[in-house]
Every structure is written in C-alpha cells, then in structure tokens.
Design an enzyme around this catalytic site. Structure first.
Site, PDB file in Angstrom:
ATOM      1  N   VAL A   1       1.594 -11.181  14.140  1.00  0.00           N
ATOM      2  CA  VAL A   1       0.891 -12.417  14.508  1.00  0.00           C
ATOM      3  C   VAL A   1       1.758 -13.602  14.095  1.00  0.00           C
ATOM      4  CG1 VAL A   1      -1.176 -13.813  14.097  1.00  0.00           C
ATOM      5  CG2 VAL A   1      -1.358 -11.302  14.200  1.00  0.00           C
TER       6      VAL A   1
ATOM      7  N   SER B   1       1.107   2.963  -7.763  1.00  0.00           N
ATOM      8  CA  SER B   1       0.890   4.107  -8.661  1.00  0.00           C
ATOM      9  C   SER B   1      -0.136   5.100  -8.124  1.00  0.00           C
ATOM     10  CB  SER B   1       0.455   3.634 -10.050  1.00  0.00           C
ATOM     11  OG  SER B   1       1.407   2.739 -10.574  1.00  0.00           O
TER      12      SER B   1
ATOM     13  N   HIS C   1      -8.381   3.002 -10.366  1.00  0.00           N
ATOM     14  CA  HIS C   1      -8.631   2.574 -11.748  1.00  0.00           C
ATOM     15  C   HIS C   1     -10.126   2.603 -12.049  1.00  0.00           C
ATOM     16  CE1 HIS C   1      -4.535   1.455 -12.577  1.00  0.00           C
ATOM     17  NE2 HIS C   1      -4.482   0.714 -11.477  1.00  0.00           N
TER      18      HIS C   1
ATOM     19  N   THR D   1       0.809  -1.221   0.000  1.00  0.00           N
ATOM     20  CA  THR D   1       0.000   0.000   0.000  1.00  0.00           C
ATOM     21  C   THR D   1       0.841   1.271   0.000  1.00  0.00           C
ATOM     22  OG1 THR D   1      -1.775  -1.228   1.064  1.00  0.00           O
ATOM     23  CG2 THR D   1      -1.855   1.167   1.299  1.00  0.00           C
TER      24      THR D   1
HETATM   25  C1  LIG Z   1       4.064  -1.409  -8.203  1.00  0.00           C
HETATM   26  C2  LIG Z   1       2.618  -1.481  -7.822  1.00  0.00           C
HETATM   27  C3  LIG Z   1       1.695  -0.608  -8.411  1.00  0.00           C
HETATM   28  C4  LIG Z   1       0.346  -0.683  -8.072  1.00  0.00           C
HETATM   29  N1  LIG Z   1      -0.511   0.270  -8.532  1.00  0.00           N
HETATM   30  C5  LIG Z   1      -1.826   0.233  -8.174  1.00  0.00           C
HETATM   31  C6  LIG Z   1      -2.715   1.252  -8.573  1.00  0.00           C
HETATM   32  O1  LIG Z   1      -2.326   2.261  -9.153  1.00  0.00           O
HETATM   33  N2  LIG Z   1      -4.022   1.106  -8.272  1.00  0.00           N
HETATM   34  C7  LIG Z   1      -4.515   0.016  -7.614  1.00  0.00           C
HETATM   35  O2  LIG Z   1      -5.714  -0.073  -7.437  1.00  0.00           O
HETATM   36  N3  LIG Z   1      -3.663  -0.928  -7.143  1.00  0.00           N
HETATM   37  C8  LIG Z   1      -2.348  -0.837  -7.392  1.00  0.00           C
HETATM   38  N4  LIG Z   1      -1.469  -1.767  -6.897  1.00  0.00           N
HETATM   39  C9  LIG Z   1      -1.978  -2.832  -6.023  1.00  0.00           C
HETATM   40  C10 LIG Z   1      -2.109  -2.367  -4.575  1.00  0.00           C
HETATM   41  O3  LIG Z   1      -0.980  -1.635  -4.149  1.00  0.00           O
HETATM   42  C11 LIG Z   1      -2.299  -3.581  -3.688  1.00  0.00           C
HETATM   43  O4  LIG Z   1      -3.318  -4.381  -4.240  1.00  0.00           O
HETATM   44  C12 LIG Z   1      -2.704  -3.221  -2.277  1.00  0.00           C
HETATM   45  O5  LIG Z   1      -1.836  -2.262  -1.735  1.00  0.00           O
HETATM   46  C13 LIG Z   1      -2.720  -4.471  -1.411  1.00  0.00           C
HETATM   47  O6  LIG Z   1      -3.111  -4.098  -0.122  1.00  0.00           O
HETATM   48  P1  LIG Z   1      -3.126  -5.147   1.058  1.00  0.00           P
HETATM   49  O7  LIG Z   1      -3.745  -4.471   2.201  1.00  0.00           O
HETATM   50  O8  LIG Z   1      -3.734  -6.431   0.567  1.00  0.00           O
HETATM   51  O9  LIG Z   1      -1.598  -5.521   1.302  1.00  0.00           O
HETATM   52  P2  LIG Z   1      -0.420  -4.702   2.029  1.00  0.00           P
HETATM   53  O10 LIG Z   1      -0.486  -3.263   1.748  1.00  0.00           O
HETATM   54  O11 LIG Z   1       0.836  -5.404   1.651  1.00  0.00           O
HETATM   55  O12 LIG Z   1      -0.738  -4.892   3.571  1.00  0.00           O
HETATM   56  C14 LIG Z   1      -0.511  -6.092   4.256  1.00  0.00           C
HETATM   57  C15 LIG Z   1      -0.092  -5.734   5.671  1.00  0.00           C
HETATM   58  O13 LIG Z   1      -0.024  -6.906   6.458  1.00  0.00           O
HETATM   59  C16 LIG Z   1       1.044  -6.759   7.360  1.00  0.00           C
HETATM   60  N5  LIG Z   1       1.417  -8.095   7.844  1.00  0.00           N
HETATM   61  C17 LIG Z   1       2.008  -9.090   7.136  1.00  0.00           C
HETATM   62  N6  LIG Z   1       2.199 -10.163   7.920  1.00  0.00           N
HETATM   63  C18 LIG Z   1       1.725  -9.849   9.150  1.00  0.00           C
HETATM   64  C19 LIG Z   1       1.660 -10.555  10.382  1.00  0.00           C
HETATM   65  N7  LIG Z   1       2.117 -11.803  10.519  1.00  0.00           N
HETATM   66  N8  LIG Z   1       1.127  -9.927  11.468  1.00  0.00           N
HETATM   67  C20 LIG Z   1       0.655  -8.646  11.360  1.00  0.00           C
HETATM   68  N9  LIG Z   1       0.714  -7.937  10.208  1.00  0.00           N
HETATM   69  C21 LIG Z   1       1.227  -8.534   9.109  1.00  0.00           C
HETATM   70  C22 LIG Z   1       2.109  -6.078   6.522  1.00  0.00           C
HETATM   71  O14 LIG Z   1       3.106  -5.460   7.315  1.00  0.00           O
HETATM   72  C23 LIG Z   1       1.282  -5.085   5.730  1.00  0.00           C
HETATM   73  O15 LIG Z   1       1.192  -3.825   6.375  1.00  0.00           O
HETATM   74  C24 LIG Z   1      -0.109  -1.697  -7.192  1.00  0.00           C
HETATM   75  C25 LIG Z   1       0.824  -2.557  -6.590  1.00  0.00           C
HETATM   76  C26 LIG Z   1       2.173  -2.424  -6.875  1.00  0.00           C
HETATM   77  C27 LIG Z   1       3.154  -3.275  -6.144  1.00  0.00           C
END
Ligand SMILES: Cc1cc2nc3c(=O)[nH]c(=O)nc-3n(C[C@H](O)[C@H](O)[C@H](O)COP(=O)(O)OP(=O)(O)OC[C@H]3O[C@@H](n4cnc5c(N)ncnc54)[C@H](O)[C@@H]3O)c2cc1C
Length: 472
Positions: free
Chosen positions: A173, A47, A51, A43
């Site tokens: 966790v 970008s 979208h 997160t």
């Molecule tokens: C280069 C790039 C460009 C992108 N551009 C876009 C865009 O423009 N628009 C769009 O819609 N999407 C985009 N995405 C996708 C988007 O960034 C992700 O889909 C989104 O951020 C995922 O969020 P999340 O909460 O699933 O994961 P994360 O943001 O990875 O959050 C997971 C969290 O879990 C925590 N965690 C992990 N293990 C544990 C544990 N054991 N105990 C406690 N906490 C833990 C981590 O520290 C982290 O904070 C892009 C992704 C990338 C990499």
C-alpha cells in the site's frame, strides 16, 4: 475495483489474527501484504513464546492483551490444527534476585496470571538439569507456552481465506485516499476500496498513518539476534528459561522451539527498521549473557543465525482510531505482541462492530491442517504412499520432508510461491544442512508445479532469485 467492508494493511500476526476473526464473522475483508508471503516482518523471527503475562505493567494495554491472548492461544491452536507446547516458562535467579522474583510474582498475580509460583533450588534443578550452578530459585509460569510464530500466522491467514477473506500478497500500500464514505488503497498498479481500514503494518505503521493524516508516533527499532542449535541438542532445556528482566527487556533466554531445536537469544541492539543482520558482537553478547541462566551450550551445534526487529513506541502498545473516521491503527506492537495479537484482534473486531461494520451470518469453515508424514504412524504412512507415491520420496533428509508435502504446501490456501514460503509451512531447508542437500530438489519441484523456469524461483520474492540466469 473490488469493494470490501474492511481492508487490513499488513499480514503479520496482528493483521492475520484480525483477518481470521473478521472472515469467521462473515465480514467482507481483504488483507494487503507487501511481501510475497504472510509473516514476513517481526512475526517470522522472534522467541515464539506465548508469555504468561507477569511482565507487563498492570493497567497497560500490554498487560490486558497479553493475559487475554495467552488464554486464547490453546483453543486457537487446536482450532487451527497447529502445535502448541504448554511447557510453562521459568525466570531464574540466584538468592540475591529473590526480592525481584517476588515482585514479578505479585505483578503477575495483579495482572491475573494463574498458577504462578516460586520454585526452590532442588525442584528447579530437577526440572532443568542444565541450569547454571548458581541458580537458586525461579518464578514458574505454567500458562507460558511455545509455538511456531510463522506457522500460527500462516494458519490464521489460511483460516481467513477458507472463510471467504481475500489475501493479496505482493501488494504494498503506497497510497490511501478517502472518497466519500470509503477508502481507496493503491499499490501503484491495483486498487481496492473498503469502508474500514486497519493499519497493522508493523515497522511501517507510521508511514501508513501519515497517508491519511493520522498521528505518527516516536518509534525506535531494536534488533534481536539468535543462535539456533541442531535438534541433537533437544532437551538442553525443557521450557523457556529467562533471566530476571531489566529495563532493556526480558533478557537473553534459552528455549526449546516447537520443532525440537534449541534457541538462544535475543540481543536488544538499537537498529534501522529492516536490519536483520547478525554480527560477531551480537553472538558474543548471547554467549556471555546466557551463562547467567544455563550451563555452556554446545556451540558446535549452531546451525543458523538470524535476527528479528521490534518496533517500540513508548512503554505501551498504541491501538486507536483517527477521530471521526473509519481508520484504525496499531503502532509499537513489540513484545508481547505475538501473544497479544488474538486479543488485539478480538478487541478491534468489537470496536468495528460498534462503529457500524457490517457482519453477516456465516458458517465457520475449519482450516485443513497439513499432512505431515513425521506425525503419521508407519501404517498410516504406508497407506498414504499407496495412494500417492510422492509421500514416499524424501526431499529434505534432515527434517524428513517428502515431495508430497512440498506439493501439498504449494497447493495450500495462500499458494506460496517462494522457497521461504515452503520452508515455513513444511520445514525443508530448516535442518542441519540448511538446504545444502534439499534446495536443488526443492527448486526443481517448485519449478515443475508452478510452471516457471528454475531460474525464476526466489527465496522470498522480488529480486531474491537463487540460480544465476543463463547469459544467452
Ligand atoms: C527478537 C524478538 C523477539 C520477540 N519475542 C516475542 C515472544 O516470544 N512473544 C511475544 O509475544 N512477542 C514477541 N516479540 C514481539 C512480536 O514478534 C511482535 O510483537 C509481533 O510479531 C508484531 O506483529 P505485527 O503483525 O504487528 O508486525 P509484523 O509481523 O512486522 O507485520 C507487519 C506486516 O506489515 C507488512 N507491511 C508493512 N508495510 C506495508 C505496506 N505499506 N503495505 C502492505 N504491507 C505492509 C509487513 O511486510 C509485515 O508483514 C518479539 C519480537 C522480536 C523482534
């Protein structure tokens, strides 16, 4: 041991969206995050584009949650008091790409995206004077938007907290045990108990699933590297400019950021889960591929290189629950996960209610947006300085951030304790000098306000101290 209705593992955009959704419904919810701050995974480095939804294959979860998410974002950002720039997005091509663009248009219409249209050369080059000369046509998606991904995530987490949710940072966790009808989640030193557990752990989702015997999925990791240009380049492009998408993804784009920088990238390089390095090969790919869409950017104005990691599992998001349990998981939330997150939260909340989650009557408490002196008129700023002189003391010259704003960030609902935490809330160290001038001042203020020695102030938590400790 504190007992909660729901425990969310992970405070990325998915976890934070759900946290806010549940807290606003009066659910007793705790969000457990392994890092020192929220928004520390995918997160924080992407970008930042909401979208429109022409890209995902119709009928997929990606399509469903992308469309709904893009509908939620404008009102959500208004509610949270964070910025959103509804500038629309462009997918550009030369004449040979017309058929592919039309297919994208039809896919978007099938997905339910409104306002899509093909734009021809003259109008297009008027909208975006720095497009490459050979660009003839584009698909314009007016519902596409630009946000600050970490700021939205922080604001959602803060909204959850001011509505009664509990956010536990530095809580990794590492054990989940089912005891009777509830779950005990531990980090080795502390435990919490919850009726429901939702796995939003991003790249670590499989590890968490394995702790309760839930299925694990084939996943791979893809690094996206970026170049960030100084604000002096503001206006190089006025909205995100994508090339035609390929199987490898949406391609290398040029986009304005919410705060007026220009961003180029991302690459799509297979990598290890936490590899956020940027190398010469990645930079060369960006410089080569960006030529497909825009004129040569001014590379002398690059102020920062960074990378984010996508976790990919097959062609779609995986959002499901372990049968006969109260354990839900989200796996493979790659792009468009940022856009989809509020819709995923809405969906999960409905599932949890249907599954017996307790909801109580709750009076919504709005989040208080930060006071940012850059947004004040001269008169408003003078009045503020009269009340509190620290809003007249500049700490970060590049971004014009004052001591008052740094203190305000330190006292915000999640009480950030790291330099990155303050940076993502108020932008000191984000400018041209990247902290060269303001970092020492920032450390002094943080040390004073947090009442810890300067040597203990960290960049992003555990083992990232900035100053060397005196050997004596
Ligand atoms: C280069 C790039 C460009 C992108 N551009 C876009 C865009 O423009 N628009 C769009 O819609 N999407 C985009 N995405 C996708 C988007 O960034 C992700 O889909 C989104 O951020 C995922 O969020 P999340 O909460 O699933 O994961 P994360 O943001 O990875 O959050 C997971 C969290 O879990 C925590 N965690 C992990 N293990 C544990 C544990 N054991 N105990 C406690 N906490 C833990 C981590 O520290 C982290 O904070 C892009 C992704 C990338 C990499």
């Amino acid at each position: 041991m504190e007992k909660y209705g729901v425990a969310i593992i992970g405070a990325g955009i998915v976890g934070a969206s759900l946290f806010s959704e549940l807290a606003r419904k009066g659910v007793k919810v705790v969000m457990l995050e392994k890092s020192a701050d929220v928004s520390d995974g995918s997160t924080k480095a992407n970008s930042g584009i909401v979208h429109a939804g022409y890209d995902p294959i119709p009928g997929t979860l990606k399509a469903k949650f992308n469309i709904r998410g893009s509908q939620i974002y404008p009102s959500m950002c208004q509610r949270l008091g964070v910025g959103i720039c509804q500038c629309g997005t462009l997918v550009v091509a030369n004449e040979s790409g017309r058929e592919a663009l039309e297919q994208l248009l039809h896919r978007g219409i099938e997905n339910g995206v409104s306002g899509l249209r093909i734009i021809e050369r003259e109008e297009l080059h008027e909208m975006e004077p720095n497009l490459a000369d050979n660009i003839d046509i584009a698909l314009f998606a007016p519902t596409g938007a630009v946000i600050s991904p970490y700021l939205v995530c922080i604001a959602l987490a803060e909204e959850g907290v001011v509505n009664g949710g509990v956010a536990k940072l530095n809580f990794e966790v590492n054990r989940i045990e089912k005891v009777n009808d509830s779950y005990i989640l531990g980090n080795g030193t502390e435990q919490v108990e919850a009726d429901f557990v939702i796995n939003c752990a991003g790249v670590n989702a499989n590890t968490i699933n394995a702790m309760v015997g839930a299925p694990t999925f084939d996943t791979h990791y893809v690094k996206g590297e970026y170049l960030l240009l100084d604000k002096s380049q503001n206006g190089f492009v006025n909205r995100p400019i994508f090339p035609l998408p390929t199987k490898a993804g949406k391609g290398i784009l040029a986009t304005p950021t919410l705060h007026g920088n220009i961003m180029l990238g991302p690459t799509a390089i297979p990598c290890e889960p936490n590899d956020t390095t940027v190398d010469a090969e990645g930079i060369a790919i960006i410089k080569e591929k960006i030529k497909l869409s825009v004129k040569e950017p001014n590379y002398k104005k690059v102020i920062k290189l960074f990378a984010g990691v996508r976790v990919v599992s097959g062609d779609d998001f995986v959002i499901d629950k372990l049968p006969n349990s109260h354990f839900y998981y989200t796996v493979g939330i790659c792009s468009p996960g940022l856009t989809a997150a509020p819709a995923i939260a809405e969906y999960l909340c409905e599932k949890l209610v249907a599954d017996g989650m307790e909801v109580s009557v709750h009076k919504f408490v709005p989040r208080t947006p930060y006071v940012t002196t850059n947004d004040l008129s001269k008169k408003q700023l003078k009045e503020l300085i009269k009340k509190d002189a620290s809003f007249g003391k500049i700490v970060c010259r590049c971004e014009k951030i004052t001591e008052g704003e740094v203190v305000e960030a330190l006292n915000s609902p999640l009480h950030p304790t790291t330099v990155d935490g303050i940076k993502r809330r108020m932008r000191p160290t984000m400018g041209r000098c990247q902290g060269g001038f303001c970092l020492p001042k920032l450390i002094k203020i943080m040390s004073r306000e947090l009442d810890v020695p300067e040597e203990e102030i960290t960049l992003h938590g555990n083992k990232s101290e900035i100053l060397a400790k005196d050997k004596d």
